[in-house]
Write a protein that holds these residues in place. Structure first.
Motif: not given
Length: 251
Positions: A143-145, A93-96, A108-112
């Motif tokens: 998390s992310g995508s 949650n923090d890094i998002s 970006k979601p891919t980076s997450l």
């Protein structure tokens, strides 16, 4: 005594406080004994050292950057066996919400997902080879995508407007950007090209390698995947431009 039972000696200097020296000594001893009481920081060093023998140098460097920038600031001083799924969820949650370095937007979601996979890989390694009971990341979920955002391409009109701003005598940049636009190759692939990769007769460019600048060194590596090795057809005017550019090169 390391995990193989062999006794060794290690000397480390430069500590300002005795407490700092004792903390380093404890981490060092635990890491050499393979104990999961060691901190995430200490285990990350072991993990990266092993990965450096199995992955490309550029891959290890990228992995280390993700660990240094996103994993260690949160988990660094926590013992490996005390990291819980709840802690991982809070970290996700923090890094998002974190701003991208030197930028204004969020990751970006891919980076997450890539950062998330890095932490998962570190704990999977601990489970497989160092006896950690379970991987808290797998219990926490992802998390992310994996699906990248839609890529925006320049139109031909946009490219012509851009290229017209480059002075006609700047043949290097004109050649660089024209080649990139009409082939779609990556910058790292373009920078690795040699005259031998350009078939003037048959109008083809062969993509077989990547260029990286690492630690003040020029590094040439194979493409990331086998599919990245390819031959690309190029239009006659680009052939003429490349031939002209190579004609200006020393030898």
């Amino acid at each position: 005594t390391d995990y193989t039972g062999k006794r060794k000696q290690k000397k480390k200097m430069g500590f300002k406080l005795q407490r700092e020296a004792k903390e380093w000594e404890q981490d060092f001893l635990q890491s050499k004994q393979g104990s999961m009481d060691m901190t995430v920081q200490a285990f990350a060093d072991i993990y990266l050292e092993d990965m450096s023998n199995r992955l490309k140098e550029i891959s290890v460097k990228s992995m280390k950057n993700r660990i240094d920038n996103y994993v260690l600031p949160y988990f660094g001083n926590t013992p490996m066996n005390e990291v819980t799924p709840v802690m991982v969820r809070n970290w996700q949650n923090d890094i998002s919400k974190a701003d991208v370095k030197r930028g204004t937007g969020k990751l970006k979601p891919t980076s997450l997902r890539l950062i998330d996979s890095t932490l998962t890989g570190l704990f999977s390694y601990a489970v497989n080879y160092y006896g950690l009971a379970s991987n808290p990341c797998k219990q926490a979920g992802n998390s992310g995508s994996l699906k990248p955002e839609k890529v925006q391409f320049w139109t031909l009109e946009e490219f012509k407007k851009f290229i017209s701003c480059i002075p006609a005598e700047d043949i290097t940049n004109i050649t660089i950007f024209t080649t990139l636009f009409y082939t779609g190759i990556r910058v790292s692939e373009l920078l690795a090209l040699t005259p031998a990769d350009i078939d003037i007769t048959n109008h083809h460019i062969s993509i077989t390698k990547n260029y990286h600048r690492m630690n003040r060194r020029d590094v040439i590596t194979p493409p990331k995947t086998k599919k990245s090795i390819r031959s690309i057809s190029i239009p006659p005017f680009l052939v003429k431009l490349l031939k002209s550019y190579m004609g200006h090169l020393y030898e």
